[in-house]
Enzyme design. Structure first.
Site, PDB file in Angstrom:
ATOM      1  N   SER A 112       0.917  -1.063  -0.067  1.00 26.34           N
ATOM      2  CA  SER A 112       0.043   0.017   0.222  1.00 26.34           C
ATOM      3  C   SER A 112       0.796   1.146   0.159  1.00 26.34           C
ATOM      4  CB  SER A 112      -0.935  -0.173   1.161  1.00 26.34           C
ATOM      5  OG  SER A 112      -1.551   1.199   1.440  1.00 26.34           O
ATOM      6  N   ALA A 113       0.365   2.196  -0.433  1.00 28.64           N
ATOM      7  CA  ALA A 113       1.011   3.660  -0.824  1.00 28.64           C
ATOM      8  C   ALA A 113       1.346   4.157   0.511  1.00 28.64           C
ATOM      9  CB  ALA A 113       0.303   4.636  -1.341  1.00 28.64           C
ATOM     10  N   ARG A 114       0.823   3.759   1.693  1.00 28.95           N
ATOM     11  CA  ARG A 114       1.183   4.316   3.067  1.00 28.95           C
ATOM     12  C   ARG A 114       2.385   3.583   3.675  1.00 28.95           C
ATOM     13  NH1 ARG A 114      -3.506   1.282   3.932  1.00 28.95           N
ATOM     14  NH2 ARG A 114      -3.359  -0.368   5.255  1.00 28.95           N
ATOM     15  N   TYR A 115       3.031   2.566   2.971  1.00 32.55           N
ATOM     16  CA  TYR A 115       4.110   1.828   3.516  1.00 32.55           C
ATOM     17  C   TYR A 115       5.307   2.075   2.629  1.00 32.55           C
ATOM     18  CZ  TYR A 115       0.575  -0.909   6.007  1.00 32.55           C
ATOM     19  OH  TYR A 115      -0.675  -0.974   6.902  1.00 32.55           O
ATOM     20  N   THR A 116       5.095   2.588   1.548  1.00 33.81           N
ATOM     21  CA  THR A 116       6.231   2.821   0.552  1.00 33.81           C
ATOM     22  C   THR A 116       6.715   4.299   0.665  1.00 33.81           C
ATOM     23  OG1 THR A 116       4.860   3.236  -1.563  1.00 33.81           O
ATOM     24  CG2 THR A 116       5.484   0.822  -0.810  1.00 33.81           C
TER      25      THR A 116
END
Length: 726
Positions: A112-116
């Site tokens: 997910s974008a919140r992890y990268t």
């Protein structure tokens, strides 16, 4: 309810939508980017991500939505593909951290974008070169609250470096990636001589996933010249004991798809030498490992796997991009030419922008020099002026300077009234005059701009160039392997072709177990051909091309499956399929009836080739064909004209030709500028009326008698306006 014609509805609603998809979403432009990619990168540029630390991808996605109103997931998916860790691009624009999935994996999903986290890669500097100097147009975003660049002033031909694909309405694009060093070398050579040959510099496409490009000079010449064509790419391998390890798989597939296909072949009993198969993708390893029996002929098995699985695959090129506001399919040399025009214009605009700035500065410094000659007088004027608003006008009157110059003089700080500062500013005028002269020459002289382009290209090559990822293997150097050498199973099949261009290959065993043949709504079967798995499929199009496909290269279909959609399978863009046939031995004749009343009988052996060519050009005469058939025996042929005349002849009066482009023998003559509207093969029995219309040589025929050939005349009416896969 408002009623309107279908034509009006299409023009007012569908056509604007079509234009939007083509121009604003699906196709790349001369800077090598689609709008979604450009907006992501420009957002990151404005966020200061050319320098400093990475930021969460979620923040970049959120900011991009101010420019690209298509939802966060489509934006993030586009961002992922440009990221270094996804390994899609030869030169990724985004320096990433985290799980971004892999180009070569179907099931390895990105986080997910919140992890990268992301920032712009170093090479992204070349995308924004002098973007703040009016080098490109800045346009309003979708709601008019922000400005975004129409294009990036990229200073190397990125459109040929990183792969790009897209499907619009009625057209598509598939850009193959090329090695940066090779593209830059060719571009510099092209600047020096327009007669340069592409293949002398650009060897072949170069994929981020590596693999082996099977090089055929003729195929690549066509791709380089027209921007269309296809080539083969295969996996690399090494043998370790009883294991075969395929390390670099084709860019067009995934390791899961390869494993699934091999597993199916093993389950179906078509391959019996494989003991185990697994992927070995990890930190220190990469590839697909196949364990085989100790007695296995490994080279023979590898050849068979290349034939039957995506370990060898085709990449279809369609260099369709938007240039000067309209989509165009261009060859490599044309793309480089258009990029040079674009880049030269960017440099010219930047030079004019700097020229204007320096002229204004010189203009102000001239006033500075005038005032310096009598600085004490200027001080007296300023001190003697009672009102602040009168300072500028008093200076203008005293020194005969304009308002901008007076404002500049009036803003000089007291500490700058020393001799050193004043002399340094006056000396700057001479420097500006020299720079203005250089900028004038740069903006007006295309050859000087070319020198700047060459200098920039050499710098980019030195800084970012790298060795090829994909190896090149000459097609002539590959061992010739016959079908029997790779033990391709041969069995009886029936090939079905539908009106809309679907083809399905069904083993007779499967056909006996089910009599329900599925087709799309409104579609129907136009040809059934009994053959074997070792046959060749010949597909003729309205561009006088004949595409050849090995039957065994197609998956076996179930009767309930729709089958292969031929235009997609062959990568057709602007071609219409007219006829499909299947042959085992290339015996017999191809019968083609033209609307001018001529019929060609071509030996089917004319389409047999020693090499496994996938396409034959000039496969028949460049005329309007309306009837196709393959036969080994002559038969009666009925022709019906547009003035309702009928003629019946036997095909034995047409001499067979080995030339594919024969214009045929005249059977039905024209009268009153009539044309043949339909041909039909007559069965050996029935149609007693045929003798009334029979002729032993060419003729205009006899007028149709009411009641004759009723079923065929009705069929003719159904066929009008269709003309495909007859």
């Amino acid at each position: 309810m408002t009623q309107q014609s279908i034509v009006t509805s299409l023009r007012d609603n569908y056509m604007p939508y079509t234009a939007h998809v083509i121009m604003s979403r699906a196709l790349p432009e001369i800077d090598g980017l689609k709008p979604s990619q450009r907006r992501i990168l420009y957002t990151m540029f404005k966020m200061g991500l050319l320098k400093g630390n990475r930021k969460k991808s979620q923040g970049v996605v959120g900011q991009t939505m101010f420019l690209h109103p298509h939802g966060d997931m489509p934006i993030y998916e586009t961002l992922v593909r440009m990221a270094k860790d996804n390994e899609s691009l030869l030169h990724p624009y985004i320096d990433s951290k985290g799980n971004f999935g892999k180009q070569y994996s179907r099931d390895m999903k990105y986080a997910s974008a919140r992890y990268t986290e992301v920032k712009l890669a170093d090479i992204a500097n070349e995308l924004f070169h002098d973007i703040d100097q009016d080098t490109v147009d800045m346009i309003d975003n979708y709601d008019g609250t922000l400005k975004e660049p129409r294009l990036f002033p990229v200073n190397y031909p990125s459109v040929l470096i990183n792969t790009s694909s897209g499907t619009a309405v009625g057209m598509a694009s598939s850009m193959a990636p090329f090695n940066l060093n090779e593209v830059i070398d060719f571009t510099i050579a092209y600047i020096q001589s327009k007669e340069v040959v592409v293949g002398d510099y650009i060897l072949a496409p170069d994929f981020s996933t590596g693999g082996q490009i099977i090089y055929n000079a003729k195929d690549f010449k066509q791709i380089y010249e027209t921007g269309k064509g296809s080539f083969k790419i295969r996996a690399t391998y090494k043998i370790q004991g009883n294991s075969i390890i395929f390390e670099q798989i084709p860019y067009t597939t995934t390791f899961e798809a390869v494993i699934d296909k091999i597993t199916d072949l093993v389950k179906e009993g078509k391959i019996k030498d494989i003991v185990d198969i697994d992927d070995i993708y990890g930190i220190d390893s990469k590839g697909i490992e196949i364990q085989v029996k100790s007695s296995t002929d490994k080279e023979r098995l590898i050849a068979r796997l290349y034939k039957l699985t995506p370990l060898e695959d085709s990449f279809t090129c369609n260099f369709n991009l938007i240039v000067n506001g309209r989509p165009q399919t261009l060859g490599v040399k044309q793309i480089v030419h258009e990029w040079l025009v674009f880049r030269s214009n960017c440099i010219q605009r930047g030079a004019l922008y700097e020229l204007d700035k320096k002229k204004k500065k010189k203009h102000l410094l001239k006033a500075f020099r005038e005032v310096l000659l009598d600085i004490d007088r200027a001080i007296v004027i300023v001190r003697g002026t009672k009102l602040n608003k009168q300072v500028v006008s008093n200076l203008m009157e005293a020194f005969q300077i304009d308002e901008a110059q007076a404002e500049y003089v009036a803003e000089i700080k007291l500490r700058f009234l020393n001799e050193e500062y004043l002399l340094s500013r006056i000396a700057e005028i001479e420097k500006l005059e020299k720079e203005i002269q250089e900028l004038n020459e740069l903006s007006s002289d295309a050859s000087k701009r070319s020198l700047v382009i060459v200098e920039q290209l050499n710098r980019v090559k030195k800084q970012y160039g790298k060795e090829r990822c994909s190896l090149i293997v000459q097609a002539n150097d590959l061992p010739m392997i016959k079908e029997e050498q790779i033990s391709i199973d041969n069995y009886n099949v029936r090939v079905f072709v539908t009106k809309e261009g679907y083809l399905k290959k069904i083993p007779l065993v499967s056909l006996r177990s089910s009599n329900q043949l599925k087709v799309k709504d409104g579609d129907y079967v136009v040809r059934e051909i009994d053959s074997t798995n070792h046959s060749d499929i010949l597909i003729f199009t309205n561009k006088q091309n004949c595409y050849k496909y090995k039957t065994y290269e197609l998956d076996d279909h179930k009767p309930s499956a729709l089958g292969e959609f031929l235009p997609t399978l062959l990568g057709l863009q602007d071609e219409e399929i007219l006829y499909v046939t299947v042959t085992n031995d290339y015996k017999g004749h191809l019968i083609i009836g033209f609307d001018d009343g001529k019929v060609a009988k071509i030996d089917l052996s004319a389409y047999s080739t020693k090499n496994n060519r996938t396409m034959l050009k000039n496969a028949y005469a460049d005329k309007h064909s309306i009837y196709w058939d393959t036969t080994q025996e002559d038969y009666d042929l009925m022709a019906l004209s547009t003035i309702d005349k009928i003629i019946v002849v036997n095909t034995s009066i047409v001499n067979p030709k080995t030339s594919k482009t024969t214009i045929g023998v005249q059977l039905m003559k024209s009268k009153k500028e009539s044309l043949v509207s339909d041909y039909h093969k007559l069965s050996s029995e029935g149609y007693e009326e045929r003798e009334y219309y029979r002729t032993l040589s060419a003729g205009v025929g006899k007028y149709y008698r009411e009641g004759d050939f009723t079923d065929l005349v009705d069929l003719k009416m159904k066929r009008l306006g269709q003309g495909v896969l007859m």
